[in-house]
Design a protein around this motif. Structure first.
Motif, mmCIF file in Angstrom:
data_model
loop_
_atom_site.group_PDB
_atom_site.id
_atom_site.type_symbol
_atom_site.label_atom_id
_atom_site.label_comp_id
_atom_site.label_asym_id
_atom_site.label_seq_id
_atom_site.Cartn_x
_atom_site.Cartn_y
_atom_site.Cartn_z
ATOM 1 N N ALA A 74 -2.371 -4.697 -7.022
ATOM 2 C CA ALA A 74 -1.462 -5.496 -6.188
ATOM 3 C C ALA A 74 -1.587 -5.075 -4.728
ATOM 4 N N THR A 75 -1.555 -6.058 -3.851
ATOM 5 C CA THR A 75 -1.602 -5.771 -2.417
ATOM 6 C C THR A 75 -0.206 -5.802 -1.804
ATOM 7 N N ASP A 76 0.745 -6.272 -2.558
ATOM 8 C CA ASP A 76 2.137 -6.319 -2.112
ATOM 9 C C ASP A 76 2.885 -5.132 -2.729
ATOM 10 N N ASN A 77 3.449 -4.281 -1.875
ATOM 11 C CA ASN A 77 4.127 -3.075 -2.370
ATOM 12 C C ASN A 77 5.299 -3.389 -3.280
ATOM 13 N N ALA A 78 6.066 -4.405 -2.942
ATOM 14 C CA ALA A 78 7.230 -4.757 -3.764
ATOM 15 C C ALA A 78 6.786 -5.210 -5.158
ATOM 16 N N LEU A 79 5.729 -5.982 -5.208
ATOM 17 C CA LEU A 79 5.213 -6.429 -6.500
ATOM 18 C C LEU A 79 4.686 -5.245 -7.306
ATOM 19 N N LYS A 81 5.532 -2.157 -7.104
ATOM 20 C CA LYS A 81 6.674 -1.350 -7.535
ATOM 21 C C LYS A 81 7.361 -1.973 -8.747
ATOM 22 N N SER A 82 7.573 -3.274 -8.714
ATOM 23 C CA SER A 82 8.256 -3.923 -9.837
ATOM 24 C C SER A 82 7.410 -3.876 -11.107
#
Length: 101
Positions: A74-79, A81-82
């Motif tokens: 994933a390149t999105d940290n929030a994604l 993390k989830s």
């Protein structure tokens, strides 16, 4: 699930999830047998109890590994993390299995 002893857990792994056995035995040697230190046994058992509980349910194991793989890419940290949190939640739920279940 077997009794909560290293011997019973090893026997269950050998019988039901033999793919885990080489890593279990290596980890036992490194953490317990070669050190002559019994202090790490509770942590060792917690880890391998969870690994076995997960591996005995191939669909759950696949789902957890897929979530972890997706998180690593994933390149999105929030994604990321989830995804990691969901994989961790599933691992914790699997590790709650009791002997005889």
């Amino acid at each position: 699930m077997p009794e909560r002893t290293p011997k019973a857990l090893r026997a269950a792994i050998a019988k039901h999830t033999p793919k885990l056995l080489p890593d279990f035995d290596r980890n036992w040697r490194e953490k317990i047998a070669d050190t002559y230190d019994l202090a790490p046994v509770p942590a060792f058992m917690a880890r391998w109890w969870s690994e076995f509980a997960l591996a005995r349910d191939p669909q759950l194991e696949t789902k957890v590994h897929r979530l972890e793989d997706e998180a690593s890419q994933a390149t999105d940290n929030a994604l990321a993390k989830s995804l990691v949190e969901e994989a961790g939640r599933l691992r914790r739920e699997a590790s709650k299995a009791e002997p005889g279940q």
